[in-house]
Scaffold this motif. Structure first.
Motif, short mmCIF file in Angstrom:
data_model
loop_
_atom_site.label_atom_id
_atom_site.label_comp_id
_atom_site.label_asym_id
_atom_site.label_seq_id
_atom_site.Cartn_x
_atom_site.Cartn_y
_atom_site.Cartn_z
N GLY A 1 -48.31 -2.30 12.20
CA GLY A 1 -48.97 -2.83 13.38
C GLY A 1 -48.56 -4.26 13.69
N THR A 2 -48.47 -5.10 12.66
CA THR A 2 -48.06 -6.49 12.89
C THR A 2 -46.61 -6.55 13.33
N ALA A 3 -45.76 -5.70 12.75
CA ALA A 3 -44.35 -5.67 13.16
C ALA A 3 -44.22 -5.26 14.62
N LEU A 4 -45.00 -4.29 15.06
CA LEU A 4 -44.96 -3.88 16.47
C LEU A 4 -45.41 -5.03 17.37
N ALA A 5 -46.44 -5.76 16.97
CA ALA A 5 -46.90 -6.90 17.76
C ALA A 5 -45.79 -7.94 17.90
N VAL A 6 -45.08 -8.22 16.80
CA VAL A 6 -43.98 -9.19 16.84
C VAL A 6 -42.87 -8.71 17.77
N ALA A 7 -42.51 -7.44 17.66
CA ALA A 7 -41.45 -6.90 18.50
C ALA A 7 -41.83 -6.92 19.97
N CYS A 8 -43.11 -6.70 20.27
CA CYS A 8 -43.59 -6.80 21.66
C CYS A 8 -43.55 -8.25 22.14
N LEU A 9 -43.95 -9.17 21.29
CA LEU A 9 -43.95 -10.60 21.63
C LEU A 9 -42.56 -11.05 22.07
N HIS A 10 -41.54 -10.66 21.30
CA HIS A 10 -40.17 -11.08 21.61
C HIS A 10 -39.66 -10.53 22.93
N ARG A 11 -40.28 -9.46 23.40
CA ARG A 11 -39.78 -8.78 24.61
C ARG A 11 -40.69 -8.98 25.82
N GLY A 12 -41.71 -9.81 25.68
CA GLY A 12 -42.60 -10.07 26.80
C GLY A 12 -43.49 -8.89 27.13
N ILE A 13 -43.69 -7.99 26.17
CA ILE A 13 -44.57 -6.83 26.37
C ILE A 13 -45.99 -7.25 25.99
N PRO A 14 -46.94 -7.19 26.92
CA PRO A 14 -48.31 -7.61 26.59
C PRO A 14 -48.94 -6.70 25.53
N PHE A 15 -49.68 -7.27 24.61
CA PHE A 15 -50.29 -6.49 23.54
C PHE A 15 -51.55 -7.16 23.05
N THR A 16 -52.39 -6.38 22.37
CA THR A 16 -53.52 -6.90 21.60
C THR A 16 -53.51 -6.16 20.27
N LEU A 17 -53.61 -6.93 19.18
CA LEU A 17 -53.57 -6.37 17.83
C LEU A 17 -54.98 -6.40 17.24
N TYR A 18 -55.49 -5.23 16.89
CA TYR A 18 -56.85 -5.10 16.36
C TYR A 18 -56.80 -4.70 14.89
N GLU A 19 -57.65 -5.33 14.08
CA GLU A 19 -57.73 -5.01 12.65
C GLU A 19 -59.20 -4.94 12.25
N ARG A 20 -59.56 -3.88 11.52
CA ARG A 20 -60.96 -3.72 11.13
C ARG A 20 -61.41 -4.73 10.09
N ASP A 21 -60.49 -5.19 9.21
CA ASP A 21 -60.86 -6.22 8.24
C ASP A 21 -61.24 -7.51 8.97
N LYS A 22 -62.08 -8.30 8.35
CA LYS A 22 -62.54 -9.52 8.98
C LYS A 22 -61.63 -10.71 8.71
N ALA A 23 -60.70 -10.54 7.77
CA ALA A 23 -59.78 -11.63 7.44
C ALA A 23 -58.53 -11.05 6.78
N PHE A 24 -57.51 -11.86 6.70
CA PHE A 24 -56.22 -11.45 6.16
C PHE A 24 -56.32 -10.90 4.74
N ASP A 25 -57.10 -11.56 3.90
CA ASP A 25 -57.16 -11.20 2.50
C ASP A 25 -58.50 -10.57 2.11
N GLU A 26 -59.15 -9.90 3.06
CA GLU A 26 -60.46 -9.31 2.76
C GLU A 26 -60.35 -8.22 1.70
N ARG A 27 -59.30 -7.40 1.79
CA ARG A 27 -59.09 -6.32 0.81
C ARG A 27 -57.91 -6.66 -0.08
N SER A 28 -57.96 -6.18 -1.31
CA SER A 28 -56.85 -6.36 -2.22
C SER A 28 -55.68 -5.51 -1.77
N GLN A 29 -54.55 -6.15 -1.51
CA GLN A 29 -53.35 -5.44 -1.08
C GLN A 29 -52.16 -5.97 -1.89
#
Length: 479
Positions: free
Chosen positions: A89-117
């Protein structure tokens, strides 16, 4: 941080088409004329196709540096709602950003490190694709140059990699490079391309979505106990093996989780905890695995200062679920009990803190089929939401990254003026072609990964030959 925009010479594809030689075009026209005069009898001539070459302007990345990222082109391109802020999902957001494609990225976690990954990834074919996201150097990535396979006594039954190949004169250094990197480090590198993690809508759990009267989509989220509605033109499920988007598009009954007959226990051990160890296997550039025909442990650099291990073995689904729910202490004890093998395996497992251990049963799903999505309208899937697979070929993150780049490139090419994509519909304009390419590319990886869950826990894992275990089967015509 350098900003990027799509390369104007290759339209962000990284490759350009060569001109077809005039002689080939004339020969085709002549053969076509003769075929038509013969009333279509015989074999029709094949139209010559232009070959592709690496774009010299962007060196194949599809991007060129710029003072600023392009502004979102809301007039010409669809607004993409990306569900899931993991790697895909984050990679798709980056690829859209570079091409001027409007996007919104949604994540259910409340923070980057909320879950152990805290597990590591191996970038294989996607290591080159990272340039397509504006990432030309992964500072925290570690390159392996040797791979060893042992039996439990420590005897080497296979060896391959750059250091092995460069010892002889018959093989040259390979072009491919495997980069090992912590999942969160790769995710952070992608988020940095977005500017900051404030561009992500954290704490958004998707409830449902439906077409609206304006030709777009209404998306309903649960946010802080309340229902929030947003709008988009396209929704992309990048929300993992238990994808909420997938469950709304494809019933669980049609494509349930498929247990692959084994459990995986993961751990991360800092090299500093092995101070008295003097092993050539701990040089941060060696990947090694040990197997006995049932259990198999795989160890790779997690970063320059740590090693990650992955122990797997056959077990019934019920027992695998029970063991995974018993907690980290039980998982560590099980791993140690099953691997009283050659050094430094027992030492590494003993030195691994329980907080750095996790375990889970291994699942995938039946191969995704185009007809399952043909009535999905303005929605599609990428990554594990589309094609979950076992971890034994290391392809999950690789395919998610390739999915993201492919989808962004398809949107950019198919929706630019005067495409009339709104009249044709986003499925006809973009999604059918993208899904066809994604399914064809990823299906073999899903199949090979499922087979690896079997043969890596069999005698094949101990075959004496300097090649990966999957290649042994393919060479023998068994795969």
């Amino acid at each position: 941080m350098t900003s990027f925009t799509s390369c104007p010479d290759c339209m962000g594809l990284g490759k350009q088409k060569r001109r077809i030689k005039k002689s080939l075009r004339l020969r085709y026209l002549l053969e076509l004329e003769q075929f038509e005069k013969a009333n279509g009898e015989g074999t029709p001539p094949i139209r010559p196709e232009a070959s592709l070459y690496i774009c010299p302007t962007c060196a194949g990345s599809g991007l060129v540096s710029s003072l600023d990222f392009p502004k979102p082109d809301k007039e010409n391109y669809p607004h993409v709602a990306i569900i899931g802020g993991g790697i895909g999902g984050t990679a798709l957001a980056v690829a859209c950003l570079h091409r001027g494609i409007p996007f919104t990225l949604y994540e259910r976690d409340k923070a980057f490190d909320e879950r152990s990954q805290g597990y590591g990834l191996t970038l294989q074919q996607a290591s080159k694709a990272m340039e397509g996201f504006g990432i030309f150097d992964l500072d925290k990535g570690v390159v392996s140059t040797r791979h060893l396979v042992h039996n439990p006594d420590g005897k080497v039954v296979a060896e391959w990699g750059m250091r092995k190949w460069m010892q002889g004169s018959t093989k040259t250094s390979p072009k491919k490079t495997n980069i090992h990197i912590a999942r969160q480090s790769l995710r952070q590198a992608l988020i940095q391309q977005l500017g900051s993690d404030t561009t992500i809508q954290w704490g958004h759990q998707l409830l449902d979505f439906k077409d609206n009267k304006d030709g777009g989509i209404d998306l309903n989220f649960q946010v802080n106990g309340k229902v929030k509605t947003d709008k988009a033109d396209l929704i992309v499920g990048a929300d993992g093996i238990r994808s909420a988007v997938r469950s709304l598009l494809i019933s669980e009954k049609r494509s349930p989780l498929r247990y692959l007959g084994c459990i995986v226990i993961l751990g991360i051990c800092p090299l500093s905890a092995l101070e008295n160890m003097n092993s050539h296997l701990l040089d941060s550039a060696t990947v090694f695995q040990t197997a006995n025909g049932n259990e198999r442990i795989y160890m790779m650099p997690y970063d320059s200062d740590s090693i990650m291990w992955q122990l797997s073995f056959p077990m019934t689904e019920e027992d695998a679920k029970t063991l995974s729910t018993k907690g980290k202490k039980a998982l560590k004890e099980e791993a140690i009990q099953r691997t009283q093998w050659h050094s430094p395996i027992p030492e590494i497992l003993s030195a691994t803190l329980e907080t750095q251990i996790s375990g889970y049963p291994v699942y995938d799903r039946a191969l995704l089929r185009s007809e399952w999505l043909e009535n999905s309208g303005k929605a599609t899937l990428i990554g594990d939401a589309a094609h979950p697979m076992s971890p034994f070929k290391g392809q999950g993150a690789n395919q998610a990254l390739l999915d993201a780049l492919s989808l962004a490139r398809t949107i950019f090419k198919a929706c630019r003026p005067p495409s009339n994509w709104r009249e044709k519909g986003i499925r006809e304009s973009v999604l059918t072609a993208f899904e066809s390419e994604m399914i064809e590319r990823s299906s073999v990886k899903v199949q090979d990964s499922a087979l690896a869950a079997q043969f890596l826990h069999s005698e094949i894992a101990l075959y004496e030959g300097n090649e990966p275990r999957g290649k042994v089967l393919k060479r023998k015509g068994k795969l």
